[in-house]
Design a protein around this motif. Structure first.
Motif, PDB file in Angstrom:
ATOM      1  N   THR A 329      -6.691  -2.842 -13.745  1.00 14.26           N
ATOM      2  CA  THR A 329      -7.816  -3.774 -13.620  1.00 14.26           C
ATOM      3  C   THR A 329      -7.387  -4.947 -12.761  1.00 14.26           C
ATOM      4  N   VAL A 330      -8.149  -5.209 -11.710  1.00 18.82           N
ATOM      5  CA  VAL A 330      -7.845  -6.298 -10.785  1.00 18.82           C
ATOM      6  C   VAL A 330      -8.487  -7.573 -11.324  1.00 18.82           C
ATOM      7  N   LYS A 331      -7.671  -8.500 -11.740  1.00 21.04           N
ATOM      8  CA  LYS A 331      -8.152  -9.724 -12.372  1.00 21.04           C
ATOM      9  C   LYS A 331      -9.054 -10.515 -11.430  1.00 21.04           C
ATOM     10  N   GLY A 332     -10.212 -10.917 -11.942  1.00 22.45           N
ATOM     11  CA  GLY A 332     -11.119 -11.794 -11.199  1.00 22.45           C
ATOM     12  C   GLY A 332     -11.984 -11.110 -10.166  1.00 22.45           C
ATOM     13  N   ALA A 333     -11.851  -9.797 -10.011  1.00 28.83           N
ATOM     14  CA  ALA A 333     -12.585  -9.084  -8.968  1.00 28.83           C
ATOM     15  C   ALA A 333     -13.900  -8.531  -9.488  1.00 28.83           C
ATOM     16  N   GLY A 334     -14.883  -8.446  -8.592  1.00 31.33           N
ATOM     17  CA  GLY A 334     -16.157  -7.827  -8.903  1.00 31.33           C
ATOM     18  C   GLY A 334     -16.136  -6.365  -8.529  1.00 31.33           C
ATOM     19  N   SER A 335     -17.308  -5.795  -8.302  1.00 33.99           N
ATOM     20  CA  SER A 335     -17.407  -4.366  -8.005  1.00 33.99           C
ATOM     21  C   SER A 335     -16.799  -4.010  -6.664  1.00 33.99           C
ATOM     22  N   ALA A 336     -17.053  -4.821  -5.653  1.00 39.07           N
ATOM     23  CA  ALA A 336     -16.616  -4.493  -4.286  1.00 39.07           C
ATOM     24  C   ALA A 336     -15.144  -4.834  -4.103  1.00 39.07           C
ATOM     25  N   LEU A 337     -14.272  -4.071  -4.750  1.00 38.85           N
ATOM     26  CA  LEU A 337     -12.849  -4.384  -4.792  1.00 38.85           C
ATOM     27  C   LEU A 337     -12.226  -4.539  -3.416  1.00 38.85           C
ATOM     28  N   ALA A 338     -12.654  -3.731  -2.462  1.00 33.16           N
ATOM     29  CA  ALA A 338     -12.043  -3.765  -1.131  1.00 33.16           C
ATOM     30  C   ALA A 338     -12.423  -5.015  -0.348  1.00 33.16           C
ATOM     31  N   LEU A 339     -13.432  -5.766  -0.817  1.00 32.05           N
ATOM     32  CA  LEU A 339     -13.927  -6.926  -0.081  1.00 32.05           C
ATOM     33  C   LEU A 339     -13.688  -8.248  -0.808  1.00 32.05           C
ATOM     34  N   GLU A 340     -13.155  -8.178  -1.995  1.00 35.42           N
ATOM     35  CA  GLU A 340     -12.977  -9.386  -2.789  1.00 35.42           C
ATOM     36  C   GLU A 340     -11.783 -10.202  -2.318  1.00 35.42           C
ATOM     37  N   ALA A 341     -11.651 -11.406  -2.884  1.00 37.08           N
ATOM     38  CA  ALA A 341     -10.514 -12.265  -2.541  1.00 37.08           C
ATOM     39  C   ALA A 341      -9.194 -11.595  -2.891  1.00 37.08           C
ATOM     40  N   SER A 342      -9.224 -10.697  -3.855  1.00 32.86           N
ATOM     41  CA  SER A 342      -8.034  -9.968  -4.295  1.00 32.86           C
ATOM     42  C   SER A 342      -7.847  -8.644  -3.560  1.00 32.86           C
ATOM     43  N   ALA A 343      -8.494  -8.465  -2.417  1.00 36.82           N
ATOM     44  CA  ALA A 343      -8.454  -7.189  -1.698  1.00 36.82           C
ATOM     45  C   ALA A 343      -7.031  -6.740  -1.384  1.00 36.82           C
ATOM     46  N   ALA A 344      -6.152  -7.671  -1.072  1.00 37.19           N
ATOM     47  CA  ALA A 344      -4.770  -7.298  -0.751  1.00 37.19           C
ATOM     48  C   ALA A 344      -4.083  -6.662  -1.949  1.00 37.19           C
ATOM     49  N   ARG A 345      -4.356  -7.174  -3.152  1.00 33.47           N
ATOM     50  CA  ARG A 345      -3.772  -6.584  -4.356  1.00 33.47           C
ATOM     51  C   ARG A 345      -4.325  -5.180  -4.603  1.00 33.47           C
ATOM     52  N   THR A 346      -5.611  -5.011  -4.363  1.00 31.43           N
ATOM     53  CA  THR A 346      -6.218  -3.679  -4.505  1.00 31.43           C
ATOM     54  C   THR A 346      -5.565  -2.696  -3.551  1.00 31.43           C
ATOM     55  N   ARG A 347      -5.418  -3.089  -2.290  1.00 28.88           N
ATOM     56  CA  ARG A 347      -4.793  -2.188  -1.308  1.00 28.88           C
ATOM     57  C   ARG A 347      -3.355  -1.874  -1.679  1.00 28.88           C
ATOM     58  N   SER A 348      -2.645  -2.865  -2.196  1.00 29.86           N
ATOM     59  CA  SER A 348      -1.254  -2.640  -2.575  1.00 29.86           C
ATOM     60  C   SER A 348      -1.152  -1.585  -3.673  1.00 29.86           C
ATOM     61  N   ARG A 349      -2.051  -1.658  -4.649  1.00 31.20           N
ATOM     62  CA  ARG A 349      -2.062  -0.649  -5.704  1.00 31.20           C
ATOM     63  C   ARG A 349      -2.344   0.738  -5.123  1.00 31.20           C
ATOM     64  N   VAL A 350      -3.310   0.803  -4.222  1.00 27.42           N
ATOM     65  CA  VAL A 350      -3.669   2.087  -3.616  1.00 27.42           C
ATOM     66  C   VAL A 350      -2.507   2.640  -2.808  1.00 27.42           C
ATOM     67  N   LEU A 351      -1.888   1.808  -1.992  1.00 25.66           N
ATOM     68  CA  LEU A 351      -0.784   2.265  -1.153  1.00 25.66           C
ATOM     69  C   LEU A 351       0.401   2.734  -1.982  1.00 25.66           C
ATOM     70  N   HIS A 352       0.708   1.996  -3.036  1.00 22.64           N
ATOM     71  CA  HIS A 352       1.799   2.426  -3.913  1.00 22.64           C
ATOM     72  C   HIS A 352       1.494   3.799  -4.510  1.00 22.64           C
ATOM     73  N   TRP A 353       0.269   3.970  -5.003  1.00 25.98           N
ATOM     74  CA  TRP A 353      -0.116   5.251  -5.603  1.00 25.98           C
ATOM     75  C   TRP A 353      -0.082   6.381  -4.578  1.00 25.98           C
ATOM     76  N   LEU A 354      -0.584   6.127  -3.367  1.00 19.66           N
ATOM     77  CA  LEU A 354      -0.531   7.148  -2.321  1.00 19.66           C
ATOM     78  C   LEU A 354       0.912   7.557  -2.031  1.00 19.66           C
ATOM     79  N   HIS A 355       1.795   6.588  -2.064  1.00 23.55           N
ATOM     80  CA  HIS A 355       3.205   6.877  -1.797  1.00 23.55           C
ATOM     81  C   HIS A 355       3.786   7.809  -2.869  1.00 23.55           C
ATOM     82  N   THR A 356       3.280   7.709  -4.097  1.00 21.62           N
ATOM     83  CA  THR A 356       3.781   8.603  -5.149  1.00 21.62           C
ATOM     84  C   THR A 356       3.339  10.047  -4.928  1.00 21.62           C
ATOM     85  N   LEU A 357       2.311  10.267  -4.109  1.00 17.45           N
ATOM     86  CA  LEU A 357       1.842  11.629  -3.829  1.00 17.45           C
ATOM     87  C   LEU A 357       2.680  12.327  -2.772  1.00 17.45           C
ATOM     88  N   ASP A 358       3.456  11.555  -2.013  1.00 18.16           N
ATOM     89  CA  ASP A 358       4.221  12.135  -0.902  1.00 18.16           C
ATOM     90  C   ASP A 358       5.375  12.994  -1.401  1.00 18.16           C
TER      91      ASP A 358
END
Length: 358
Positions: A329-358
């Motif tokens: 859960t991204v603290k303080g974020a609304g529905s549009a996670l990729a566009l919120e002020a916390s977008a960098a944290r959202t991307r970091s979570r996604v990138l880390h997870w993608l890296h685990t698939l490699d």
């Protein structure tokens, strides 16, 4: 805290397959995990087209016109992948109702341009306008439905794997075939991605943002009902969220004012076939979710106006066939996670997870 629920196959010591274990990642509480770096990546964006048939091969009871259409999108990634014969992984970004490809690739706001930011880290993404949105228009909004949207997503996945799609400006040039495909969906786009994954079992990973199968808030239900009422009165496309102010409050919690303003200006009218089949999608979603075998990343906004907080854990537990479920859960974020002020944290979570698939 980021948690993982893998479904392991334990054969040593006579243990039976299917044992579930809760394994926290080693990153500190509240900190984004480290992500692979691709500094200096030469990022390009190329318009692409896909030939699809607007047909519904899923178990969702809704109808489509079974006609051929051309879907438009952009392939965004490192130059050496976008312009090559193959790409190790292509991420397919599936937008919500009332939005469009812009929600993943908001070029006028580079700090929250999800596709480009992923590309700078070495990831190639397909930013797609679904049928009836943006560059993929549909004259009669009643001619499609969410089951058909999932079917067309499946067709796109197959085209990506085979390389059978075209660069819009250079159709004679070969497009990259994807060795692996991961689908990222936002809100109803995530529900479409779930239906595709559960029906066709042809993807290598699923990112679900801001969606719960049975956890819509009262505000979300009211907005959906208002949209459906417009459709039932004879419209073939209908807006979601009432006024622009209402729309912003449903989608955002912390995004910059300029991002919110531009998002409201870019709001798309939803094809009524999509709007009117949403209730069937919600009713069938739990059954579909249980069939998904690919690894799943679930991301929620702490201040999401469209989903109830108490539904998050239920959603996490719903993927009982998946080879691994990660959620955050991204603290303080609304529905549009990729566009919120916390977008960098959202991307970091996604990138880390993608890296685990490699």
């Amino acid at each position: 805290m980021l948690t993982v629920r893998p479904v392991a196959r334990l054969v040593a010591a006579g243990l039976v397959a299917g044992v579930l274990a809760a394994v926290p990642l080693s990153s500190p509480v509240g900190a984004a995990p480290a992500t692979p770096s691709a500094r200096g990546t030469d990022v390009v964006s190329r318009a692409v087209t896909f030939d699809v048939v607007n047909t519904n091969g899923t178990n969702l009871a809704c109808s489509a016109d079974n006609q051929s259409y051309e879907l438009h999108g952009s392939l965004v990634g490192p130059r050496h992948e976008v312009l090559s014969a193959s790409a190790p992984r292509i991420n397919v970004l599936v937008h919500d109702l009332a939005t469009g490809s812009w929600s993943w690739h908001l070029r006028r706001h580079p700090g929250v341009d999800y596709a480009r930011k992923l590309a700078q880290r070495g990831e190639t993404s397909l930013v797609l306008d679904r049928l009836g949105y943006g560059r993929s228009p549909l004259p009669d909004g009643n001619a499609t439905c969410l089951g058909a949207q999932a079917d067309m997503l499946h067709q796109v996945v197959q085209h990506l794997r085979s390389g059978h799609y075209d660069f819009s400006r250079h159709p004679d040039r070969g497009t990259p075939a994807a060795e692996h495909v991961v689908v990222h969906g936002h809100s109803t786009g995530a529900a479409i991605a779930e239906l595709e994954a559960g029906t066709y079992d042809d993807i290598d990973g699923l990112v679900v943002m801001s969606w719960t199968d049975r956890g819509a808030s009262q505000r979300a239900l009211d907005a959906a009902q208002a949209q459906s009422s417009l459709c039932l009165k004879g419209q073939d496309h209908a807006t979601f969220g009432g006024s622009k102010k209402d729309y912003r409050s449903l989608l955002f919690a912390s995004a910059a004012r300029t991002v919110q303003r531009d998002g409201a200006d870019l709001r798309a009218a939803t094809p009524c076939g999509d709007a009117l089949s949403l209730s069937q999608m919600v009713a069938s979603a739990p059954t579909t979710t249980r069939k998904i075998e690919a690894p799943v990343l679930l991301l929620f906004g702490g201040k999401d106006a469209l989903n109830r907080r108490d539904a998050r854990q239920t959603q996490v537990d719903a993927y009982d066939s998946s080879t691994g479920v990660t959620h955050h859960t991204v603290k303080g974020a609304g529905s549009a996670l990729a566009l919120e002020a916390s977008a960098a944290r959202t991307r970091s979570r996604v990138l880390h997870w993608l890296h685990t698939l490699d």
